[in-house]
Scaffold this active site. Structure first.
Site, PDB file in Angstrom:
ATOM      1  N   HIS A 332      32.367  36.605 -19.385  1.00  0.00           N
ATOM      2  CA  HIS A 332      33.269  35.810 -20.218  1.00  0.00           C
ATOM      3  C   HIS A 332      33.639  36.634 -21.437  1.00  0.00           C
ATOM      4  CE1 HIS A 332      34.640  32.524 -22.851  1.00  0.00           C
ATOM      5  NE2 HIS A 332      34.930  31.902 -21.736  1.00  0.00           N
ATOM      6  N   ASP A 391      33.979  28.751 -14.415  1.00  0.00           N
ATOM      7  CA  ASP A 391      34.774  28.868 -13.192  1.00  0.00           C
ATOM      8  C   ASP A 391      33.904  29.114 -11.963  1.00  0.00           C
ATOM      9  OD1 ASP A 391      37.351  28.576 -14.358  1.00  0.00           O
ATOM     10  OD2 ASP A 391      37.177  30.600 -15.147  1.00  0.00           O
TER      11      ASP A 391
END
Length: 454
Positions: A332, A391
């Site tokens: 991320h 995700d």
């Protein structure tokens, strides 16, 4: 050239492209020399702080003297830890998305009466203009639901007598309508495409004012409108986790930039939808699902650590799946040790996988989550920790809910419209010099208060 179709890429276009590639390249070293960021990430791929906001806060590092030390990720909505918010409404056995929308927009948690009134307001706005479905959604349905969603938003402008009014009361009214209508735009658009292009039966359910947003999504989508309580609650948690994530992510940054021009709400939202559509933002969970499916086809033993490691190494070396050199769902721009949204999701994912008889698939996901950081550290030079992001599990959840992949990103939008709306109102408020106390940092975080004690 004379007989070419509108979508054909002609030799003339290829020729101009070659010229552009020769003249448009920028030396990467110049970004370092002039200390210029490459969009919303720096040269190392880490997130860049863009602007200030009081809507939400993210903590991924703590200061130790002059050093910034990575820590377990934390996410705060208006100063309240997202883990406490989710734990609160789950413990109290209710749906949380509506109160999170209220919190993001107003800055405070609603009491019982305020929450009930707010739900009624959203239910009131969950109605499309007369013939909108027939005249707009049913005509020229698109294969891409994000395009359908954006088109519906822009067309709604023509139905609004105060479309250009950017006074805060009017923008708030428009924002609540968007929150209420996004599920209808998306699901109806999908049903239309499925009917006209795939020859499937067409059914259009009317939203139920007594149902939550998550329940209505499942009610509108499924032919029999049936769903389990666990399914609805997990979808509700997903909406809560995706509702907001600071002002620096691509689509929310777009909201601030476009709103700062003084444009109308519909143009602002359409621009943010265009940003979210990108596979590096809202479309990432689809890639995770596709990657795992490819892995299942190529692994002889899903439980073998050595096989999984070999496959992950091939992914990084562009030898497997789409050969992009990425392990989707890992890493991320901001978080390093952990993404709190993924941590929250994981416990719910396990329960749902057991209900759906997909425990083996869940074990594969957890194995990839555990081994991927090790493989990435070995194969790549990394500048911060790598962990699973939201995700990684959201696509698996949507697959277990039997949601079509065409709706994966629109569901993200159904949630994130809450955050976009809060940021748009914040941008317009600051432009009008309306100053309110801000939550300066996570040390000023507020505790979660149960609904019956507010």
């Amino acid at each position: 050239m004379e007989n070419s179709r509108i979508s054909d890429i002609t030799p003339e276009i290829y020729g101009l492209t070659e010229k552009i590639m020769q003249t448009g390249a920028i030396d990467p070293a110049l970004y370092t020399e002039y200390q210029v960021k490459r969009g919303l990430r720096d040269i190392n791929g880490q997130g860049v702080l863009a602007g200030l906001t009081r809507i939400s806060d993210i903590q991924s590092f703590v200061r130790d003297g002059d050093q910034m030390v990575p820590c377990e990720g934390k996410l705060f909505y208006r100063g309240i830890n997202i883990k406490d918010i989710v734990k609160g409404f789950i413990t109290e056995k209710r749906y949380g998305f509506e109160e999170v929308v209220y919190l993001l927009l107003t800055g405070d948690m609603p009491d019982k009466t305020q929450l009930l009134d707010f739900k009624k307001l959203l239910a009131h706005y969950r109605t499309l203009p007369t013939n909108f479905v027939r005249d707009i959604i049913m005509k020229a349905p698109s294969a891409d639901m994000m395009n359908t969603l954006a088109r519906s938003v822009l067309t709604l402008y023509a139905y609004d007598e105060k479309a250009n009014d950017i006074s805060l009361p009017n923008v708030l009214r428009q924002s609540l309508q968007m929150v209420a209508l996004f599920p209808l735009f998306s699901v109806y658009g999908y049903q239309a495409y499925r009917h006209y292009h795939d020859g499937q039966s067409l059914f259009i359910h009317v939203p139920d004012p007594e149902l939550s947003t998550a329940e209505n999504i499942l009610h509108l989508l499924r032919p029999d409108s049936k769903y389990t309580e666990l399914e609805a609650h997990i979808l509700d948690v997903s909406l809560v986790l995706h509702a907001e994530h600071g002002g620096g992510n691509n689509s929310t940054f777009t909201t601030h930039v476009v709103s700062s021009s003084g444009t109308d709400t519909y143009s602002s939202v359409a621009a943010s939808l265009g940003s979210l559509k990108g596979p590096k933002h809202g479309g990432a969970n689809i890639k995770v699902v596709q990657m795992i499916e490819d892995m299942k086809k190529n692994l002889k033993d899903w439980t073998s650590e050595s096989e999984v490691k070999d496959y992950l190494a091939k992914l990084l070396n562009k030898q497997a799946f789409d050969k992009a050199g990425l392990i989707y769902g890992m890493g991320h721009a901001v978080y390093s040790l952990s993404d709190p949204r993924a941590d929250i999701f994981k416990s719910f994912v396990q329960n749902l996988s057991e209900e759906k008889g997909l425990s083996k698939e869940f074990q594969l996901y957890t194995l990839v989550e555990r081994l991927a950081p090790e493989v990435i550290a070995k194969e790549r030079k990394i500048y911060k920790g790598v962990s699973a992001n939201v995700d990684f599990y959201s696509g698996f959840v949507y697959s277990m809910l039997k949601l079509p992949t065409e709706l994966f990103t629109p569901i993200f939008a159904m949630a994130r419209i809450a955050g976009w709306s809060a940021h748009r109102i914040e941008e317009l408020s600051n432009a009008g010099k309306i100053i309110r106390p801000a939550y300066k940092n996570v040390q000023e975080a507020r505790p979660y208060v149960p609904l019956d004690k507010r």
